[in-house]
Design a protein around this motif. Sequence first.
Motif, PDB file in Angstrom:
ATOM      1  N   ALA A 176      -8.798  29.672 -35.761  1.00 14.96           N
ATOM      2  CA  ALA A 176      -8.699  31.002 -34.950  1.00 14.96           C
ATOM      3  C   ALA A 176     -10.102  31.328 -34.148  1.00 14.96           C
ATOM      4  O   ALA A 176     -10.815  32.016 -33.029  1.00 14.96           O
ATOM      5  CB  ALA A 176      -8.752  32.446 -35.948  1.00 14.96           C
ATOM      6  N   PRO A 177     -11.606  31.759 -35.473  1.00 15.94           N
ATOM      7  CA  PRO A 177     -12.920  31.812 -35.252  1.00 15.94           C
ATOM      8  C   PRO A 177     -13.105  30.148 -33.541  1.00 15.94           C
ATOM      9  O   PRO A 177     -13.881  30.885 -32.350  1.00 15.94           O
ATOM     10  CB  PRO A 177     -13.662  31.247 -36.047  1.00 15.94           C
ATOM     11  N   ARG A 178     -12.187  28.841 -33.735  1.00 17.11           N
ATOM     12  CA  ARG A 178     -12.941  28.226 -32.746  1.00 17.11           C
ATOM     13  C   ARG A 178     -11.959  28.105 -31.519  1.00 17.11           C
ATOM     14  O   ARG A 178     -12.831  28.200 -30.527  1.00 17.11           O
ATOM     15  CB  ARG A 178     -12.217  26.820 -33.532  1.00 17.11           C
ATOM     16  N   MET A 179     -11.371  28.872 -31.418  1.00 18.17           N
ATOM     17  CA  MET A 179     -10.106  29.106 -30.791  1.00 18.17           C
ATOM     18  C   MET A 179     -10.680  30.374 -29.699  1.00 18.17           C
ATOM     19  O   MET A 179     -11.098  29.965 -28.693  1.00 18.17           O
ATOM     20  CB  MET A 179      -8.616  29.452 -31.091  1.00 18.17           C
ATOM     21  N   TYR A 180     -11.008  30.872 -30.618  1.00 17.11           N
ATOM     22  CA  TYR A 180     -12.124  32.604 -29.376  1.00 17.11           C
ATOM     23  C   TYR A 180     -13.444  31.967 -28.971  1.00 17.11           C
ATOM     24  O   TYR A 180     -13.829  32.376 -28.038  1.00 17.11           O
ATOM     25  CB  TYR A 180     -11.741  33.554 -30.563  1.00 17.11           C
ATOM     26  N   GLY A 181     -14.038  31.025 -29.631  1.00 15.37           N
ATOM     27  CA  GLY A 181     -15.234  30.638 -28.898  1.00 15.37           C
ATOM     28  C   GLY A 181     -15.009  29.719 -28.673  1.00 15.37           C
ATOM     29  O   GLY A 181     -15.940  30.036 -27.296  1.00 15.37           O
ATOM     30  N   GLU A 182     -13.970  29.029 -28.263  1.00 18.69           N
ATOM     31  CA  GLU A 182     -14.224  27.704 -26.836  1.00 18.69           C
ATOM     32  C   GLU A 182     -13.522  28.486 -25.552  1.00 18.69           C
ATOM     33  O   GLU A 182     -13.382  28.077 -24.073  1.00 18.69           O
ATOM     34  CB  GLU A 182     -13.134  26.770 -27.420  1.00 18.69           C
ATOM     35  N   GLU A 183     -12.164  29.458 -25.658  1.00 17.89           N
ATOM     36  CA  GLU A 183     -12.023  30.066 -24.898  1.00 17.89           C
ATOM     37  C   GLU A 183     -11.359  32.090 -24.633  1.00 17.89           C
ATOM     38  O   GLU A 183     -10.885  32.031 -24.019  1.00 17.89           O
ATOM     39  CB  GLU A 183      -9.801  29.570 -24.743  1.00 17.89           C
ATOM     40  N   GLY A 184     -12.238  32.315 -25.919  1.00 16.10           N
ATOM     41  CA  GLY A 184     -11.875  33.142 -25.585  1.00 16.10           C
ATOM     42  C   GLY A 184     -10.843  33.938 -25.817  1.00 16.10           C
ATOM     43  O   GLY A 184      -9.906  33.318 -26.057  1.00 16.10           O
ATOM     44  N   LEU A 185     -10.413  35.219 -25.837  1.00 13.51           N
ATOM     45  CA  LEU A 185      -8.916  35.936 -26.078  1.00 13.51           C
ATOM     46  C   LEU A 185      -7.571  35.192 -25.041  1.00 13.51           C
ATOM     47  O   LEU A 185      -6.839  35.231 -25.810  1.00 13.51           O
ATOM     48  CB  LEU A 185      -8.598  37.268 -25.576  1.00 13.51           C
ATOM     49  N   TRP A 186      -7.903  34.835 -24.526  1.00 15.32           N
ATOM     50  CA  TRP A 186      -7.011  33.982 -23.493  1.00 15.32           C
ATOM     51  C   TRP A 186      -6.692  32.977 -24.346  1.00 15.32           C
ATOM     52  O   TRP A 186      -5.300  32.834 -24.001  1.00 15.32           O
ATOM     53  CB  TRP A 186      -7.789  33.511 -22.362  1.00 15.32           C
ATOM     54  N   ALA A 187      -7.052  32.454 -25.114  1.00 18.37           N
ATOM     55  CA  ALA A 187      -6.894  31.285 -26.407  1.00 18.37           C
ATOM     56  C   ALA A 187      -5.189  31.776 -26.894  1.00 18.37           C
ATOM     57  O   ALA A 187      -4.176  31.021 -27.239  1.00 18.37           O
ATOM     58  CB  ALA A 187      -7.859  30.711 -26.994  1.00 18.37           C
ATOM     59  N   PHE A 188      -5.150  32.835 -27.282  1.00 17.42           N
ATOM     60  CA  PHE A 188      -4.359  33.843 -27.908  1.00 17.42           C
ATOM     61  C   PHE A 188      -3.722  34.326 -27.294  1.00 17.42           C
ATOM     62  O   PHE A 188      -1.993  34.740 -28.311  1.00 17.42           O
ATOM     63  CB  PHE A 188      -5.115  34.466 -28.903  1.00 17.42           C
ATOM     64  N   TYR A 189      -3.217  34.679 -26.090  1.00 19.76           N
ATOM     65  CA  TYR A 189      -3.099  35.113 -25.281  1.00 19.76           C
ATOM     66  C   TYR A 189      -1.799  34.670 -24.365  1.00 19.76           C
ATOM     67  O   TYR A 189      -1.039  35.159 -23.357  1.00 19.76           O
ATOM     68  CB  TYR A 189      -2.696  36.927 -24.726  1.00 19.76           C
ATOM     69  N   LYS A 190      -2.079  32.830 -24.023  1.00 15.59           N
ATOM     70  CA  LYS A 190      -2.082  32.505 -23.068  1.00 15.59           C
ATOM     71  C   LYS A 190      -0.262  31.823 -22.733  1.00 15.59           C
ATOM     72  O   LYS A 190      -0.068  32.045 -22.163  1.00 15.59           O
ATOM     73  CB  LYS A 190      -3.305  31.502 -21.833  1.00 15.59           C
TER      74      LYS A 190
END
Length: 329
Positions: A176-190
């Motif tokens: 989760a922290p890595r995804m947020y760092g790489e893509e921001g919130l978009w990583a979780f809602y794309k």
Amino acid sequence: MCDSGGIPPLHAQSGSRSKRAAVSVEQSYEYGSPRYLLLCGLGGMVSCGLTHTAIVPLDLVKCRMQVDPGKYKSILSGFAATLQDDGLRGLARGWAPTFLGYSMQGFFKFGLYEVFKIRYAELLGPEKAYEWRTGLYLAASASAEFFADMALSPMEAVKVRVQTQPGYARTLRAAAPRMYGEEGLWAFYKGVAPLWMRQIPYTMMKFACFERTVEALYKYVVPKPQSQCTKAEQLAVTFVAGYIAGVFCAVVSHPADSVVSVLNQEKGSTALEVLRRLGPGGLWKGLFARIIMIGTLTALQWFIYDSVKVYLKLPRPPVPQPPESMKQK
């Protein structure tokens, strides 16, 4: 001697308090009350969280078949390849985001379904609510799933990344922290739009098919009225109807499920790009595994959900009957 016209004896006061408490609890569980709806959501949380977590190994193999069909050609070869690469523990990869995500989804899915079903029935009135009950089930379940998927999307994105991208991360805390760092919130809602494409048709079929199958089983298969069936017999009907509904659910939602699996595994892709690249054959890859998974899953979810309602002594409405105004016509 004590005057009989004075204060009632202690045991009588205690008894009256117990009766008032019992009445109060009974009223708070009244069908459609806020507490009833909240507990329905709790039942959905338990049923979805437990069942999805229990089938993580099968879901992991199914996702890998969708994103890497060259290596994971079938269910058996998929399990063999996973065991060879990651060992027995590898089959449980992604269990934490699965448990959290689908628990939240279940809370909103089942809880809001009851809310929308009651509210839409009130808007239609008794006669139209009965005549158009299939449409009512479809509309209520679609409305509930729209919100439920917003709760599911972040953990679904983490789950797919952990399960299908080798070397990325092994746990929720790492991914989760890595995804947020790489893509921001978009990583979780794309993936929320493809989730709606997958889950809304699935849930519409899950609830409408279940409701009508229960109705048909009591009408044509079960040899006695629902009111004369034991709780165990009613739960058996629930399980059978849930499995039948699950098979249809798997078929209607599988193409979108393939898109979600690939989309969450890749960076920067869009749903339309994935759809074009997969083609008709790729969209249906892993369908047999999904039918087994979703059929069992749906049956168990309805069984657990109904069991929670029985345990909590929540009202369980009988199968729909024509209102008195229709019978008199």
